[in-house]
Design a protein around this motif. Structure first.
Motif, PDB file in Angstrom:
ATOM      1  N   MET A   1       0.821  -1.217   0.000  1.00  0.00           N
ATOM      2  CA  MET A   1       0.000   0.000   0.000  1.00  0.00           C
ATOM      3  C   MET A   1       0.847   1.255   0.000  1.00  0.00           C
ATOM      4  SD  MET A   1      -3.282  -0.429  -0.107  1.00  0.00           S
ATOM      5  CE  MET A   1      -4.059   0.987   0.679  1.00  0.00           C
ATOM      6  N   LYS A   2       1.882   1.241   0.828  1.00  0.00           N
ATOM      7  CA  LYS A   2       2.719   2.436   0.902  1.00  0.00           C
ATOM      8  C   LYS A   2       3.492   2.642  -0.392  1.00  0.00           C
ATOM      9  CE  LYS A   2       1.519   3.619   5.001  1.00  0.00           C
ATOM     10  NZ  LYS A   2       0.105   3.988   4.947  1.00  0.00           N
ATOM     11  N   THR A   3       3.853   1.550  -1.060  1.00  0.00           N
ATOM     12  CA  THR A   3       4.550   1.681  -2.341  1.00  0.00           C
ATOM     13  C   THR A   3       3.622   2.317  -3.369  1.00  0.00           C
ATOM     14  OG1 THR A   3       5.684  -0.364  -1.801  1.00  0.00           O
ATOM     15  CG2 THR A   3       5.956   0.465  -4.039  1.00  0.00           C
ATOM     16  N   LEU A   4       2.378   1.875  -3.358  1.00  0.00           N
ATOM     17  CA  LEU A   4       1.396   2.488  -4.257  1.00  0.00           C
ATOM     18  C   LEU A   4       1.226   3.958  -3.913  1.00  0.00           C
ATOM     19  CD1 LEU A   4      -1.277  -0.366  -4.455  1.00  0.00           C
ATOM     20  CD2 LEU A   4       0.213   0.443  -6.303  1.00  0.00           C
ATOM     21  N   GLY A   5       1.209   4.237  -2.595  1.00  0.00           N
ATOM     22  CA  GLY A   5       1.109   5.620  -2.152  1.00  0.00           C
ATOM     23  C   GLY A   5       2.280   6.429  -2.664  1.00  0.00           C
ATOM     24  N   LEU A   6       3.455   5.802  -2.644  1.00  0.00           N
ATOM     25  CA  LEU A   6       4.660   6.471  -3.145  1.00  0.00           C
ATOM     26  C   LEU A   6       4.488   6.810  -4.633  1.00  0.00           C
ATOM     27  CD1 LEU A   6       7.648   7.353  -3.119  1.00  0.00           C
ATOM     28  CD2 LEU A   6       8.270   4.949  -3.389  1.00  0.00           C
ATOM     29  N   LEU A   7       4.037   5.832  -5.387  1.00  0.00           N
ATOM     30  CA  LEU A   7       3.831   6.045  -6.824  1.00  0.00           C
ATOM     31  C   LEU A   7       2.851   7.182  -7.063  1.00  0.00           C
ATOM     32  CD1 LEU A   7       3.696   2.490  -8.434  1.00  0.00           C
ATOM     33  CD2 LEU A   7       5.291   4.341  -8.949  1.00  0.00           C
ATOM     34  N   ARG A   8       1.800   7.157  -6.269  1.00  0.00           N
ATOM     35  CA  ARG A   8       0.767   8.171  -6.422  1.00  0.00           C
ATOM     36  C   ARG A   8       1.330   9.563  -6.181  1.00  0.00           C
ATOM     37  NH1 ARG A   8      -4.896   7.685  -3.217  1.00  0.00           N
ATOM     38  NH2 ARG A   8      -5.746   9.696  -3.849  1.00  0.00           N
ATOM     39  N   ASN A   9       2.162   9.675  -5.107  1.00  0.00           N
ATOM     40  CA  ASN A   9       2.772  10.960  -4.800  1.00  0.00           C
ATOM     41  C   ASN A   9       3.756  11.384  -5.884  1.00  0.00           C
ATOM     42  OD1 ASN A   9       1.310  11.160  -2.471  1.00  0.00           O
ATOM     43  ND2 ASN A   9       3.028  10.809  -1.071  1.00  0.00           N
ATOM     44  N   LEU A  10       4.473  10.404  -6.424  1.00  0.00           N
ATOM     45  CA  LEU A  10       5.420  10.736  -7.481  1.00  0.00           C
ATOM     46  C   LEU A  10       4.679  11.272  -8.710  1.00  0.00           C
ATOM     47  CD1 LEU A  10       7.852   7.658  -7.303  1.00  0.00           C
ATOM     48  CD2 LEU A  10       8.428  10.017  -6.771  1.00  0.00           C
ATOM     49  N   LEU A  11       3.558  10.588  -9.000  1.00  0.00           N
ATOM     50  CA  LEU A  11       2.798  10.963 -10.190  1.00  0.00           C
ATOM     51  C   LEU A  11       1.743  11.994  -9.855  1.00  0.00           C
ATOM     52  CD1 LEU A  11       2.519   7.364 -11.578  1.00  0.00           C
ATOM     53  CD2 LEU A  11       3.709   9.259 -12.686  1.00  0.00           C
ATOM     54  N   SER A  12       2.190  13.112  -9.346  1.00  0.00           N
ATOM     55  CA  SER A  12       1.270  14.222  -9.111  1.00  0.00           C
ATOM     56  C   SER A  12       1.904  15.465  -9.708  1.00  0.00           C
ATOM     57  CB  SER A  12       1.011  14.392  -7.622  1.00  0.00           C
ATOM     58  OG  SER A  12       2.216  14.668  -6.979  1.00  0.00           O
ATOM     59  N   THR A  13       1.087  16.432  -9.989  1.00  0.00           N
ATOM     60  CA  THR A  13       1.527  17.652 -10.709  1.00  0.00           C
ATOM     61  C   THR A  13       1.795  17.297 -12.175  1.00  0.00           C
ATOM     62  OG1 THR A  13       2.706  18.269  -8.702  1.00  0.00           O
ATOM     63  CG2 THR A  13       3.049  19.644 -10.633  1.00  0.00           C
ATOM     64  N   LYS A  14       1.039  17.928 -13.043  1.00  0.00           N
ATOM     65  CA  LYS A  14       1.065  17.610 -14.493  1.00  0.00           C
ATOM     66  C   LYS A  14       2.454  17.451 -15.054  1.00  0.00           C
ATOM     67  CE  LYS A  14      -2.906  19.760 -16.700  1.00  0.00           C
ATOM     68  NZ  LYS A  14      -3.825  18.685 -17.064  1.00  0.00           N
ATOM     69  N   GLY A  15       3.285  18.473 -14.841  1.00  0.00           N
ATOM     70  CA  GLY A  15       4.612  18.464 -15.446  1.00  0.00           C
ATOM     71  C   GLY A  15       5.399  17.239 -15.022  1.00  0.00           C
ATOM     72  N   HIS A  16       5.344  16.925 -13.744  1.00  0.00           N
ATOM     73  CA  HIS A  16       6.092  15.786 -13.228  1.00  0.00           C
ATOM     74  C   HIS A  16       5.574  14.490 -13.829  1.00  0.00           C
ATOM     75  CE1 HIS A  16       7.066  18.187  -9.294  1.00  0.00           C
ATOM     76  NE2 HIS A  16       7.579  18.716 -10.380  1.00  0.00           N
ATOM     77  N   ILE A  17       4.243  14.422 -13.929  1.00  0.00           N
ATOM     78  CA  ILE A  17       3.653  13.185 -14.445  1.00  0.00           C
ATOM     79  C   ILE A  17       4.190  12.902 -15.848  1.00  0.00           C
ATOM     80  CG2 ILE A  17       1.517  12.018 -15.108  1.00  0.00           C
ATOM     81  CD1 ILE A  17       0.087  13.721 -12.991  1.00  0.00           C
ATOM     82  N   ASP A  18       4.171  13.949 -16.665  1.00  0.00           N
ATOM     83  CA  ASP A  18       4.630  13.751 -18.041  1.00  0.00           C
ATOM     84  C   ASP A  18       6.079  13.333 -18.097  1.00  0.00           C
ATOM     85  OD1 ASP A  18       2.475  16.336 -19.344  1.00  0.00           O
ATOM     86  OD2 ASP A  18       2.292  14.159 -19.437  1.00  0.00           O
ATOM     87  N   GLN A  19       6.920  14.032 -17.298  1.00  0.00           N
ATOM     88  CA  GLN A  19       8.340  13.726 -17.346  1.00  0.00           C
ATOM     89  C   GLN A  19       8.637  12.316 -16.863  1.00  0.00           C
ATOM     90  OE1 GLN A  19       9.416  17.351 -15.208  1.00  0.00           O
ATOM     91  NE2 GLN A  19      10.913  17.799 -16.811  1.00  0.00           N
ATOM     92  N   ILE A  20       7.962  11.940 -15.784  1.00  0.00           N
ATOM     93  CA  ILE A  20       8.233  10.606 -15.225  1.00  0.00           C
ATOM     94  C   ILE A  20       7.721   9.514 -16.162  1.00  0.00           C
ATOM     95  CG2 ILE A  20       7.665   9.030 -13.332  1.00  0.00           C
ATOM     96  CD1 ILE A  20       7.745  11.490 -11.491  1.00  0.00           C
ATOM     97  N   MET A  21       6.534   9.732 -16.716  1.00  0.00           N
ATOM     98  CA  MET A  21       5.968   8.701 -17.594  1.00  0.00           C
ATOM     99  C   MET A  21       6.800   8.558 -18.858  1.00  0.00           C
ATOM    100  SD  MET A  21       3.538   7.115 -16.173  1.00  0.00           S
ATOM    101  CE  MET A  21       2.647   6.237 -17.444  1.00  0.00           C
ATOM    102  N   GLN A  22       7.419   9.667 -19.240  1.00  0.00           N
ATOM    103  CA  GLN A  22       8.273   9.619 -20.426  1.00  0.00           C
ATOM    104  C   GLN A  22       9.441   8.646 -20.207  1.00  0.00           C
ATOM    105  OE1 GLN A  22       9.705  13.520 -21.648  1.00  0.00           O
ATOM    106  NE2 GLN A  22       8.835  13.116 -23.661  1.00  0.00           N
ATOM    107  N   CYS A  23      10.022   8.709 -18.985  1.00  0.00           N
ATOM    108  CA  CYS A  23      11.174   7.849 -18.702  1.00  0.00           C
ATOM    109  C   CYS A  23      10.776   6.440 -18.275  1.00  0.00           C
ATOM    110  CB  CYS A  23      12.013   8.450 -17.564  1.00  0.00           C
ATOM    111  SG  CYS A  23      12.620  10.072 -17.928  1.00  0.00           S
ATOM    112  N   HIS A  24       9.740   6.342 -17.477  1.00  0.00           N
ATOM    113  CA  HIS A  24       9.448   5.043 -16.867  1.00  0.00           C
ATOM    114  C   HIS A  24       8.048   4.545 -17.173  1.00  0.00           C
ATOM    115  CE1 HIS A  24      13.063   5.680 -14.407  1.00  0.00           C
ATOM    116  NE2 HIS A  24      12.616   6.913 -14.203  1.00  0.00           N
ATOM    117  N   GLY A  25       7.385   5.170 -18.132  1.00  0.00           N
ATOM    118  CA  GLY A  25       5.983   4.865 -18.400  1.00  0.00           C
ATOM    119  C   GLY A  25       5.685   3.394 -18.569  1.00  0.00           C
ATOM    120  N   LYS A  26       6.523   2.736 -19.361  1.00  0.00           N
ATOM    121  CA  LYS A  26       6.241   1.329 -19.655  1.00  0.00           C
ATOM    122  C   LYS A  26       6.219   0.493 -18.383  1.00  0.00           C
ATOM    123  CE  LYS A  26       8.419  -2.131 -22.274  1.00  0.00           C
ATOM    124  NZ  LYS A  26       9.761  -2.352 -22.690  1.00  0.00           N
ATOM    125  N   GLU A  27       7.272   0.678 -17.562  1.00  0.00           N
ATOM    126  CA  GLU A  27       7.348  -0.131 -16.336  1.00  0.00           C
ATOM    127  C   GLU A  27       6.208   0.190 -15.385  1.00  0.00           C
ATOM    128  OE1 GLU A  27       9.926   1.568 -17.443  1.00  0.00           O
ATOM    129  OE2 GLU A  27      11.480   0.104 -17.943  1.00  0.00           O
TER     130      GLU A  27
END
Lengths: 679, 254
Positions: free
Chosen positions: A536-562
């Motif tokens: 659960m906390k790992t999912l929470g971590l992912l959720r926090n990482l994937l917040s704020t539009k700009g960050h989401i795009d940048q992170i998904m660009q690098c790690h989207g597939k995984e």
């Protein structure tokens, strides 16, 4: 000249009787053993000398010889008992020479009705003296037959009662032993001994009881229901806690009741606990008491109040306890301090007080533990504790300078205080606690210490604060990511939790750092962890990482597939609704990203899953799925039209319309919002 | 069933009270006068002590201190059953006799033969017994033997325990004086010192016999009286003060 002559004569004299020990003439042998007895009793030096001369082997030989006279054997046992009462190294030497098996064997050979015989008594004394020194290697489990006969011997006379109680009190260390002891009738024996008119018997009986109850639910519940002479054991214990009893007895009785409570046999609101035990322990913390009393009482009090908020509240307002603990932090060893004489401290901690120079540190450790317990749950108590003038300085010093037990106490105290948002924002900023805490985390090998420290760090990372930056500079991210790989689940959980906190509304560079040091492989591993909290906390971590539009795009660009793979893994796996909800929320976040949206839109499988979750009979999941859809079709954003068409084709529009009939207001709102986006 | 030595109907409650120091006491009776002496004595006379209780106290004293013949006689004359089999007193009597005759080494051997654990478990007592042996040797002028004894038996103990070292030094210091009984450490040679050790040993034996009380209840009563007077004096209360416990002499406290 005269002095030297006399000294030499003494040595020659002693050599004569030692030689006679090896004689086959039983009369001469007996006389020699008698002389030996008079020499070693009371003299530590003689004991050491005799052991060095290798006499013990001969003595054991005599005990084992079946043809030898019982009076001789009794005399030999007396000598061995005296040797066992010497320094710890003397007792250890006896054990090394094989004393224990011989004693047990001899005890077995004594007739069962012969409990009163002098030989049996002396054998038991000898066993007791060895066990009291704490050097007997604890067997993982007792021999059942031996245990039964030992308990039988323990019923009378008073000398045997005292010995058997002491043996059991010192030998009982493992869960299995506790079970065996109760099953062999140990609880009945102890209940009987508690009612003895002789305090020398009652005290070891109390120690035996505490040894049995500690951390053992089954045994404690059995003991709590035992009674003797019409009185239940807990009531007997309350009687032994009365003010006219010797201090060590009051303490032992209070400890027994504390252990019964913590093992679940007596509840926190049982008047014997909340109105008797607690008060007794607080009373023994007073300034006019001796150091050993104050330390033992405080440690037991900390254990008693560790969990129950009611007990914490009651303790916090009993007899200025918070103020009294403050005194502990300032205490210094009086110059003429000496070790307590004739006091029977519990078997667990008796050696602790041998060196008066360690007493101030013991006091500090005990007080910090009490504060840690008192401040665990209640904000008011925490604020009162924090006002203690030397507390923060003591915590900071203890974190870096003290011995591991005191470090642990300091961290626990800090942990309790860090549960308070107000404290986090004020006191914990004023005092730079994170630095020694990080040092502890990085350098300690003690698992318990590292676990509690990481938990505390977790709390410290919650707030926006200058120290958060500094903690990051110290390489906290890399360190915490490393902790997620540790075998201990508590550590992994705290580490992931801390990272989750760190990622909350964090800057992009922090998020990048986390992903870089953790790696998607590790994230996968954590998502497959057997402990659902970690998941659960790992999912929470992912959720926090994937917040704020700009960050989401940048992170998904690098790690989207995984990341998509990970989410699908969760959605397809056997997990609770709670877990799946988290995963859907992450999808919803991804759906918020301008570019990231395509990761979902291009994945038919995921889209179909979303549609399934919209109609599944679980409102929370439905809401999460709908929210995701809503983000995907948000018509302000570029390419909204194509996305809407695609989804309409798949039947999403129709689904949404069907959902308008829902009775749940939350879901209804979400659905309505989504439909409004469609055009 | 005989009552235990420890049971006394007279003031059992306050006998067992622990003297807790209570820091919350407020001293509001500074300089208060209790009452006139005559009134005080009148009130005191109203207290009624049962004869049976008095007898029990006396029997307790005789048994504790080992006065066997007196206890037997008293038991007959006062028609009161002794609290234990009086033959059990024999060993304590023999040991006390040895001590009174200055034969401490003999006393130690007797104790060890009867209760082998006592001297191991009571190191202070053991030291006092050995110290007494030393004192007796010094008293008889057997200086060399005294020094050897001190070296052989007491030196190692002194090394390990600083408080014992202090006592040991005081005792050996006696050797420096021609007339040790007039020296600053002369109190060690006084018969009362022997008596103290005898009582200590007596108490240890009683404990080894599983007796809960190890001093006569009469002594406890007197201690309580002295303590009470002390407390009143600290608070500067004026009351009729017993100056001589033996004679029961009372004076007005100024």
């Amino acid at each position: 000249m005269g002095v030297a002559v006399l000294a030499r004569r003494d040595v020659e004299h002693s050599r004569v009787y030692i030689d006679q020990l090896y004689s086959n003439d039983s009369q001469k042998c007996f006389q020699a053993v008698s002389e030996l007895k008079f020499a070693v009793i009371g003299s530590v030096r003689e004991k050491g000398s005799i052991i060095e001369q290798g006499v013990v082997v001969r003595l054991l030989q005599i005990l084992r010889a079946p043809e030898l006279d019982i009076l001789l054997k009794t005399e030999v046992a007396t000598v061995l008992n005296s040797l066992a009462k010497g320094l710890p190294e003397h007792a250890a030497a006896l054990v090394q020479a094989g004393l224990l098996p011989v004693l047990w064997e001899q005890l077995e050979s004594c007739p069962s009705g012969g409990s009163g015989s002098a030989y049996t008594q002396m054998l038991l004394c000898c066993l007791r003296s060895i066990y009291r020194q704490g050097c007997a290697p604890p067997p993982p489990a007792w021999d059942q037959k031996l245990l039964s006969s030992l308990i039988q011997h323990g019923y009378h006379p008073p000398s045997n009662q005292e010995c058997v109680a002491n043996i059991l009190a010192h030998a009982c260390k493992t869960n299995e032993q506790q079970q065996q002891l109760v099953d062999a009738g140990g609880a009945d024996l102890v209940a009987c001994l508690l009612c003895s008119p002789v305090s020398r018997v009652q005290l070891p009986a109390l120690h035996c009881l505490t040894a049995m109850c500690f951390n053992n639910e089954r045994v404690s519940s059995i003991i709590a229901t035992k009674s003797y002479g019409g009185k239940a054991v807990p009531d007997l214990l309350v009687g032994l806690m009365a003010r006219d009893r010797p201090r060590d007895m009051q303490l032992a009785a209070a400890t027994a009741l504390t252990f019964l409570h913590r093992a679940g046999a007596l509840s926190a609101d049982d008047p014997r606990i909340i109105y008797k035990t607690l008060q007794c322990l607080v009373r023994m913390c007073r300034r006019d008491r001796e150091v050993w009393e104050r330390v033992e009482a405080a440690n037991t009090l900390a254990y008693l109040t560790e969990v129950s908020t009611d007990l914490q509240r009651t303790a916090a307002m009993t007899d200025h306890l918070i103020h009294t603990m403050n005194d502990y932090l300032k205490d210094t060893t009086p110059p003429n301090a000496s070790v307590p004489q004739g006091i029977s401290v519990s078997p667990v901690s008796c050696r602790q007080y041998d060196n008066p120079s360690t007493w101030p540190e013991l006091m500090v450790g005990a007080a910090l533990k009490v504060y840690a317990s008192l401040g665990a749950n209640d904000e008011d108590i925490r604020q009162r504790v924090i006002k203690t003038d030397v507390l923060m300085n003591t915590i900071v010093t203890s974190l870096s300078a003290a011995s591991p037990p005191v470090q642990l106490a300091a961290v626990r105290c800090l942990h309790s205080l860090s549960r308070s948002v107000h404290t986090l924002r004020t006191t914990l900023q004023d005092h730079v606690v994170w630095r020694p805490l990080m040092t502890v985390l990085k350098t300690s090998n003690n698992e318990e210490l590292v676990t509690v420290s990481s938990s505390t760090l977790c709390n410290l990372l919650l707030e926006f604060s200058p120290s958060k930056e500094q903690i990051l500079d110290q390489g906290a991210v890399e360190f915490l990511c490393g902790l997620t790989r540790r075998p201990h689940p508590g550590l992994r959980l705290n580490a992931v939790w801390a990272l989750m906190n760190m990622a909350f509304q964090a800057e992009h560079r922090v998020k990048v750092s986390i992903l870089h040091h953790l790696g998607t492989d590790q994230i996968f591993r954590l998502l497959s962890d057997t402990d659902v909290h970690i998941l659960m906390k790992t999912l929470g971590l992912l959720r926090n990482l994937l917040s704020t539009k700009g960050h989401i795009d940048q992170i998904m660009q690098c790690h989207g597939k995984e990341i998509m793979q990970a989410i699908i893994l969760i959605l397809e796996g056997e997990h609770s609704a709670e877990v799946k909800e988290q995963a859907l929320c992450i999808l919803a976040n991804i759906a918020d990203g301008d570019i990231a949206k395509s990761a979902i839109m291009s994945n038919e499988d995921v889209l179909k899953k979303l549609m399934n979750y919209m109609v599944i009979p679980n409102v929370k999941l439905q809401i999460a799925a709908t929210f995701c859809i809503s983000n995907l079709i948000w018509n302000v954003e570029e390419g909204a039209a194509e996305r809407q068409n695609k989804l309409r084709e798949m039947g999403v529009y129709k689904l949404l319309q069907n959902l308008m009939t829902t009775t749940d207001t939350g879901l209804f709102d979400k659905v309505k919002t989504a439909l409004q986006q469609f055009h | 069933m005989d009552s235990d030595i420890s049971e006394m109907s007279l003031g059992q409650e306050f006998m067992r009270t622990n003297v807790d120091s209570d820091t919350d006491q407020s001293g509001t009776n500074e300089g208060v006068k209790a009452m006139e002496t005559s009134e005080w004595l009148e009130e005191t006379n109203k207290m009624h002590i049962h004869r049976a209780d008095m007898n029990k106290l006396i029997m307790n004293y005789l048994v504790m201190e080992g006065f066997k013949e007196a206890a037997e006689k008293f038991s007959i004359e006062a028609n009161i059953k002794p609290p234990m089999d009086l033959d059990q007193l024999d060993e304590r009597i023999r040991i006390r006799t040895a001590i009174q005759n200055g034969q401490f080494q003999e006393a130690m051997r007797m104790v060890t033969a009867l209760h082998p654990e006592i001297l191991d478990d009571n190191s202070q007592l053991y030291f006092h017994l050995q110290q007494q042996v030393l004192i007796e040797l010094i008293r008889e002028g057997r200086v060399e033997e005294a020094v050897v004894y001190a070296q052989d038996h007491l030196a190692e103990r002194g090394q390990r325990d600083p408080s014992i070292l202090n006592e040991l030094e005081r005792t050996l210091a006696l050797l420096a004086f021609d007339q040790p009984d007039t020296s600053p450490f002369g109190d060690l040679l006084h018969p009362s010192h022997r008596q103290k050790v005898a009582s200590e040993l007596n108490a240890a034996i009683l404990r080894a016999q599983n007796q809960e009380e190890t001093t006569p209840l009469l002594a406890e009563l007197l201690k309580l009286l002295l303590w009470a007077q002390d407390e009143l004096n600290k608070k500067k209360v004026q009351y009729p003060y017993m100056t001589d416990l033996i004679k029961g002499q009372i004076e007005e406290r100024k």
